[in-house]
Design a protein around this motif. Sequence first.
Motif, PDB file in Angstrom:
ATOM      1  N   GLY A  27      33.948  66.831  14.915  1.00  0.00           N
ATOM      2  CA  GLY A  27      34.736  66.122  14.661  1.00  0.00           C
ATOM      3  C   GLY A  27      36.955  65.622  15.304  1.00  0.00           C
ATOM      4  N   PHE A  28      35.828  65.173  16.708  1.00  0.00           N
ATOM      5  CA  PHE A  28      37.288  65.290  17.826  1.00  0.00           C
ATOM      6  C   PHE A  28      37.046  63.975  18.068  1.00  0.00           C
ATOM      7  N   GLU A  29      38.186  63.462  18.875  1.00  0.00           N
ATOM      8  CA  GLU A  29      38.809  62.070  18.664  1.00  0.00           C
ATOM      9  C   GLU A  29      38.395  62.007  20.457  1.00  0.00           C
ATOM     10  N   VAL A  30      37.938  61.068  20.547  1.00  0.00           N
ATOM     11  CA  VAL A  30      37.112  60.707  21.688  1.00  0.00           C
ATOM     12  C   VAL A  30      37.667  59.758  22.612  1.00  0.00           C
ATOM     13  N   ASP A  31      38.246  59.350  23.859  1.00  0.00           N
ATOM     14  CA  ASP A  31      37.975  58.191  24.544  1.00  0.00           C
ATOM     15  C   ASP A  31      37.376  58.412  25.846  1.00  0.00           C
ATOM     16  N   TRP A  32      36.371  57.342  26.229  1.00  0.00           N
ATOM     17  CA  TRP A  32      35.268  57.326  27.586  1.00  0.00           C
ATOM     18  C   TRP A  32      35.717  56.692  27.802  1.00  0.00           C
ATOM     19  N   HIS A  33      36.141  57.307  28.992  1.00  0.00           N
ATOM     20  CA  HIS A  33      36.063  56.199  30.545  1.00  0.00           C
ATOM     21  C   HIS A  33      35.100  56.074  31.350  1.00  0.00           C
ATOM     22  N   THR A  34      34.150  54.779  32.560  1.00  0.00           N
ATOM     23  CA  THR A  34      33.267  54.703  32.983  1.00  0.00           C
ATOM     24  C   THR A  34      33.959  54.669  34.760  1.00  0.00           C
TER      25      THR A  34
END
Length: 449
Positions: A27-34
């Motif tokens: 239920g989280f909103e996620v920004d994924w950065h590499t």
Amino acid sequence: MLPALLCVIEDDPIMGESLADRFRLEGFEVDWHTDGESAWSALQTRPYQAVISDIRLPDISGDDLFARAVSTRTSNPPFVFITAYASVDTAVSLLKRGAADYITKPFDIGALVDKIRLLTGAGIPDQAMPAQSDLGVSEPMRRLAELVPRVAGRAKSILVTGESGVGKEVLARFIHRHAPGDSLPFVAVNCGAVPETLLESEFFGHERGAFTGADRQKKGYFEQASGGTLFLDEIGDLPLLMQVKLLRALQERRITRVGGEHDVEANFRLICATNRDLAEQVRLGKFREDLYYRINILRLHVPALRDRPDDVLWLAHRLVRHIASRLGEPVKLFHPSAEARLATYGWPGNVRELQNRLERACIVCARNMLLSSDIFEEEGTESPAITETDTPLDNYMAACEDAFLRAALMQHQGRISETAQAIGISRKSLWEKMRRHAIAAESPIDAAK
């Protein structure tokens, strides 16, 4: 309620995708950065509520990213670091600078989800929480919370007792919320704060021209509370003459404004609160016996905070969330040594003292994590210090355990059985822990003198 926004920084495609997918499923909103630089740019514009970062990244390290955030931003979301390359120096440095946690791969992703839920305040399932109520987690407060819905709509008069600062008005508002009817008035009056010369006008109201300066009609507290709740705090401070008039208003449910000629209906629920022994005040002739029995139909007692220690940390976490919301900042975390000190302090000022100490600490402390010395500034810097050995987390937790045991023993004047019972372990376990931490049985007693 909007989902919590997370910043995941992980260059490994399998690990990064796994973390992002799992947190989205939760239920989280996620920004994924590499990489670190793209995450840093996003930190400037995105309202992240927590950051999960690897230490080794292709450009800058997670450690350097955190150092940049601490040095250039006034407030930062909690940082949780994950790494396959555990380092003593890095772990100690990050934790001392306010990182929320430092964990090594492989790790239990379910435990990480629970940790992030705690850090962000995101919907922890009820079954995962200890028994609790809107008033607290301790048994006395849960009993109060269970009783209130049964009596709120039926009792016309309730007396709330307890020491100053325990939360008597909080209980009064809780009663009001459970009474039938929506959007009804709640009028709170501190009886000791109203000048005696203005008591009648403030309580009963006045007509225009009733006295010099009365240039308009004014409704008093009785009328303002009509249909709702009148909360009279510190009713023991009410003068005897006003006690007579209050008794009459309670009996007749009608009042006459100062300078008025006609009665006005004033039908309200009365909740009185006091930190005094009203029965003793009656015996001394300082409180009317007939009024005492009139307001004491149902008595609810709020225990002192020192008598319900289970509520301390529960309250502390709620208070820092409220403070953070008011300040528009991320919620601050508690260092384990701070939690240990909170749990063992005597709280002579009750919940009011707890709130004041935490508010000051949240305003003054620039870090993400509150240390014991931030909350109890009069006690000086942290002790004992974290030592750098080959097992940083073990030593970190050992230092916290040492601080907790010393504080608990001091609170209970060195009594082993009493201390063991209070912290939920056997006497044998306590003796073993004291021997491991080199705590002498008599030293807490000496320190307390």
